[in-house]
Write a protein that holds these residues in place. Structure first.
Motif: not given
Length: 327
Positions: A212-215, A244-246, A248-249
């Motif tokens: 998964y990515t931010m896109n 979600y962003a956290t 992914v990182k």
């Protein structure tokens, strides 16, 4: 495939089993009986003998697909089913003898069996755990021969601990590299009570696939899009409650530091199996080709002390606040 004793049930469950929330369809997509049967057969061919379902999965289609699949397999296969989420509203008062009996009888019909191997209360509201009559009803259903074992699926560690007060055989709980708290104390307590552990949401709704990515986009009916803040059910069900962003990182950092390459998902499953308190882990699959990748995780090398430390460090850095304190 390796097998582990599933607590006091004494069934030897495949280390990597199959969760059927997505059986025959991805979240929100139409159900495919053909895909469901091919997925179940692929699991069986790869040594999977434990299947987790619920009366609400695909509105009962998951159970009915399993009924066809298990026919003639006898005690070589074990089906754990959940009940309670058909309640609308999903409130503690709904967990009464009348409703629970009806849910169990409907499951017997859907699975076409004389007795259910294992019935889990499906993430009931916390007050249910303080209503002994609920569990006495399950004892009664067991005495009547409608169920062989029962337990709970939980959102919070404290609920799992409280459930140990009753005559349960198993607990299904979210445990993965982004949700470590169950291993702190609960796993030890479960072993002391000879209660089997089913590790659910093992890939944090796919975050731990490393893909998964931010896109990344999800379907309009996919809970990974619609339940990020608990709009439909407990937020901890979606991405293990991680932003979600956290997530992914953190997954990208895990991938790099573990040198996982294209095997982060398999390593995530193998990490769960590092705990001997875990009886089985239940990644989902909507297609048969996903099965082989999942079950291969059981054959990966054990994590080194250094690798275990990497997982803990990333959890402490990205997840501990707020995940540790909410669930």
């Amino acid at each position: 495939m390796k097998y582990r004793r599933f607590g006091k049930t004494n069934f030897n469950a495949s280390e990597v089993s199959l969760g059927t929330w997505q059986l025959g369809s991805k979240w929100g997509d139409p159900f495919s009986e053909d895909d469901a049967q091919k997925t179940l057969e692929a699991a069986w061919d790869n040594g999977v003998n434990f299947f987790d379902t619920a009366d609400v999965y695909q509105d009962g289609e998951s159970q009915r697909a399993l009924a066809k699949f298990i026919k003639g397999k006898g005690d070589k296969v074990f089906v754990s089913t959940k009940v309670g989420r058909r309640l609308d509203p999903h409130v503690a008062e709904g967990y009464n003898e009348k409703n629970l009996t009806k849910f169990v009888e409907d499951c017997l019909t859907n699975l076409d069996v004389d007795a259910l191997d294992n019935v889990l209360l499906h993430c009931p509201p916390t007050p249910v755990f303080y209503e002994p009559e609920v569990f006495f009803t399950m004892d009664k259903l067991k005495k009547e021969g409608k169920i062989k074992n029962y337990g709970v699926s939980v959102e919070k560690v404290e609920e799992a601990m409280k459930a140990l007060d009753y005559d349960i055989s198993s607990v299904e709980i979210i445990y993965n590299m982004f949700r470590l708290r169950p291993a702190d104390n609960f796993f030890r307590m479960a072993k002391e009570h000879d209660v089997g552990i089913i590790a659910r949401v093992p890939l944090a709704s796919g975050l731990l696939s490393g893909k998964y990515t931010m896109n990344t986009t999800f379907g309009k009916n996919d809970h990974r899009m619609t339940n990020r803040h608990g709009e439909e059910f407990d937020a901890g069900e979606t991405f293990s409650g991680v932003d979600y962003a956290t997530g992914v990182k953190a997954a990208q950092e895990l991938d790099a530091k573990l040198g996982a390459g294209d095997k982060l998902a398999q390593m995530a499953l193998r990490y769960i199996l590092m705990s001997d308190a875990v009886s089985t882990v239940i990644p989902g699959a909507s297609k048969p080709e996903q099965i082989e990748k999942n079950v291969a995780a059981a054959d990966l090398p054990a994590f080194t002390h250094e690798q275990m430390g990497i997982v803990r460090d990333i959890y402490d850095k990205y997840m501990k606040n707020p995940v540790q304190y909410k669930w």
